[in-house]
Design an enzyme around this catalytic site. Sequence first.
Site, PDB file in Angstrom:
ATOM      1  N   HIS A  52      11.467  -2.388   2.304  1.00 54.26           N
ATOM      2  CA  HIS A  52      12.127  -1.099   2.472  1.00 54.26           C
ATOM      3  C   HIS A  52      13.644  -1.180   2.322  1.00 54.26           C
ATOM      4  O   HIS A  52      14.290  -0.174   2.039  1.00 54.26           O
ATOM      5  CB  HIS A  52      11.768  -0.508   3.834  1.00 54.26           C
ATOM      6  CG  HIS A  52      10.295  -0.333   4.030  1.00 54.26           C
ATOM      7  ND1 HIS A  52       9.431  -1.390   4.142  1.00 54.26           N
ATOM      8  CD2 HIS A  52       9.534   0.784   4.115  1.00 54.26           C
ATOM      9  CE1 HIS A  52       8.201  -0.934   4.295  1.00 54.26           C
ATOM     10  NE2 HIS A  52       8.236   0.374   4.276  1.00 54.26           N
TER      11      HIS A  52
ATOM     12  N   ALA B 147       0.833  -1.202   0.000  1.00 54.84           N
ATOM     13  CA  ALA B 147       0.000   0.000   0.000  1.00 54.84           C
ATOM     14  C   ALA B 147       0.868   1.251   0.000  1.00 54.84           C
ATOM     15  O   ALA B 147       1.828   1.354   0.759  1.00 54.84           O
ATOM     16  CB  ALA B 147      -0.908  -0.003   1.228  1.00 54.84           C
TER      17      ALA B 147
ATOM     18  N   HIS C 128      -4.914   5.167   6.857  1.00 50.66           N
ATOM     19  CA  HIS C 128      -3.508   5.585   6.944  1.00 50.66           C
ATOM     20  C   HIS C 128      -3.047   6.225   5.639  1.00 50.66           C
ATOM     21  O   HIS C 128      -2.435   7.298   5.632  1.00 50.66           O
ATOM     22  CB  HIS C 128      -2.631   4.367   7.269  1.00 50.66           C
ATOM     23  CG  HIS C 128      -1.165   4.619   7.150  1.00 50.66           C
ATOM     24  ND1 HIS C 128      -0.377   4.936   8.221  1.00 50.66           N
ATOM     25  CD2 HIS C 128      -0.337   4.618   6.069  1.00 50.66           C
ATOM     26  CE1 HIS C 128       0.875   5.120   7.811  1.00 50.66           C
ATOM     27  NE2 HIS C 128       0.919   4.927   6.506  1.00 50.66           N
ATOM     28  N   GLU C 129      -3.328   5.567   4.529  1.00 50.22           N
ATOM     29  CA  GLU C 129      -2.850   6.072   3.238  1.00 50.22           C
ATOM     30  C   GLU C 129      -3.494   7.410   2.884  1.00 50.22           C
ATOM     31  O   GLU C 129      -2.832   8.297   2.333  1.00 50.22           O
ATOM     32  CB  GLU C 129      -3.116   5.041   2.130  1.00 50.22           C
ATOM     33  CG  GLU C 129      -2.365   3.736   2.291  1.00 50.22           C
ATOM     34  CD  GLU C 129      -0.865   3.910   2.412  1.00 50.22           C
ATOM     35  OE1 GLU C 129      -0.320   4.923   1.921  1.00 50.22           O
ATOM     36  OE2 GLU C 129      -0.221   3.041   3.010  1.00 50.22           O
TER      37      GLU C 129
ATOM     38  N   GLU D 191       4.113   9.707   8.160  1.00 53.29           N
ATOM     39  CA  GLU D 191       3.569   8.400   8.503  1.00 53.29           C
ATOM     40  C   GLU D 191       2.587   8.467   9.670  1.00 53.29           C
ATOM     41  O   GLU D 191       1.760   7.571   9.842  1.00 53.29           O
ATOM     42  CB  GLU D 191       4.704   7.435   8.842  1.00 53.29           C
ATOM     43  CG  GLU D 191       5.636   7.138   7.683  1.00 53.29           C
ATOM     44  CD  GLU D 191       4.913   6.563   6.474  1.00 53.29           C
ATOM     45  OE1 GLU D 191       3.925   5.835   6.655  1.00 53.29           O
ATOM     46  OE2 GLU D 191       5.345   6.862   5.348  1.00 53.29           O
TER      47      GLU D 191
END
Length: 636
Positions: free
Chosen positions: A535, A377, A406-407, A434
């Site tokens: 990541h 996402a 969240h996004e 974030e």
Amino acid sequence: MRKLFVIPAFLAAACSSPAKPDTTPPPNPGGGGGGEVTPPTSDVAPATNNDAALIAEAQQFVADMDKELRKVYVDASQAAWTNATDITPEHEKAEAAMGAEQAKTITRLIKASRKFEPVLSKLDPQTRRQLTLLKFSGQPAPDDPKQAEELAQVTAEMGSIYGKGKVCTPPKKKGGKEECKDITALDKVLQKSRKPDELLAVWKGWHDNVGRAERDLFVKFVQLANAGAQGVGFKDVGAMWKQGYDMPEESFAAETEKLYTQLKPLYTQLHCYTRAKLNKLYGDKVVSKTGPIPAHLTGNMWAQQWGWMYKELEPFPGQPGIDVTPALEKPGAYDEKKMVKVAEAFYTSLGFPALPDTFWERSMFQKPAGKEAVCHASAWDVTFNNDLRIKMCIQKTHEELDVIHHELGHNYYFAAYYKKPVIFQSGANDGFHEAIGDTVVLSMTPGYFKEKGLLAKAEKNDKITINRQMATALDKVAFLPWGLLVDKWRWDVFSGKVKPEEYNKHWWDLRKQYQGIVPPVERAATEFDPGAKYHVPGNVAYMRYFLAAVLQFQFHRALCQKAGHTGPLHECSIYGNKDAGKAFWAMLEKGASQPWQDTLFELTGQREMDATAMLEYFAPLQKWLEEQNKGQTCGW
């Protein structure tokens, strides 16, 4: 239950989360600051006649820089979006080319800007800050053009290996087809199975196939990325990352350790309780009563969040439910778009604008049929002009609904600051970006879900409170040491303290030290288990998620105060409160235009990141855990 998600790596702008696989475009614009705090306006030194020409040149340089950066950011962003939503060799090549061009442009501009250092203190604050942020505006390219091209190619190749990663098993019948699972399918096995052998096969398959395939590329990447950072004056990439927080490098590292030390007692109690429950479920041969927890048993590929073990860890079974998955799964009740509409309605209830029509036309809510795509996402402003989108493979679960909220936090941050110079189009620091959506998730109380028709009742008693806090802690508290250690490992790798033959050992040493987590089987030095997390191959700095885990509670406490909430912090929801929304939007509008300490102070009255709000929120659970763990040897 939910996974944390991230910013696509090339921008602090194309944002996402920490839990699923992610994809990484080239480096991010803005970054939230320089090695030293930018002086306030009153600190502008008087200019002499000899300085006047250089000051005027600096101001023109910054104006031209904005146009040039905007072009390469947009080109790189569009190529990254295309490859993330349709992975092909051609798109991968195009992404690498645009990433290389962006890196070369950033590197050239940083070097050109050095001529203005003699008058930096005499510049107006906005010009000075743009020049300061330029140093942190992306991954610099090495001076050698061949190395610059190789860096872009290696970065794109690692991202594609991750995005296309699968674990395949032989056919069950002679002449049959092998069965292959991507990360989404593998996640479902980890989430639902309670068979240790099955969990081990999934965990080992992903780590062996994906991580191992990236190892040699990552070794090259470290050398090339460091060459780029050193070419613009940093010791290494890790030092560059640490200096991007409006404070000295050493102070930032110490600050992150201080925050974790504040929170470690809470994590230790959660770990102790979880280990005891897993020992009871699986027995001594699988989970020790006193040692670390094996990494494959927590319902998550990286053991970074434990929410999928909630049923096994639920403090008080039989209490009214707090999981809205059943409501989402009802036939015909919700599709992906309707789930996103629910999240949008939270933000508009605060007075935020509706998402633009282009958001609904251009977003990816499911993997396109017949294409490879990165399901991690992420949220984007592809053209840095309110071109908002999300990229997800949405499932009808409570966890995914949280992720959508969240996004959209990233998207609304983009929407608030998109009219600023492009280098200011970033969070006050990357932890802010974030934390925005996660702050909203803290307001998704049972009362909120009842109002949205997702829960039949919103009952309230001490047992329900502990159940809900446990569900939240298995996401947010369990995440804390993981959020810290990913970049601590990379700081050591980039600095050369840890050599390639020690990469995997150091990874597991840190995981044991901070998480109390160990691999389920012995891992060789030739493996590359860090590469099993998006990541790392994506070159997305990860400390942002640790900072966000702390900042979201600090933001939540401040917004609840502005909303007039007077009860316990864990009962507060700012849904529908325009006063809280006004203060929230005012913070978002600032972007990276001033040091994060100033932005934090304007919302919270504090100039430092502070873990006390998180401890206040979880105080009922910590007290309960301490009672449950009496007589046990906690720690590992």
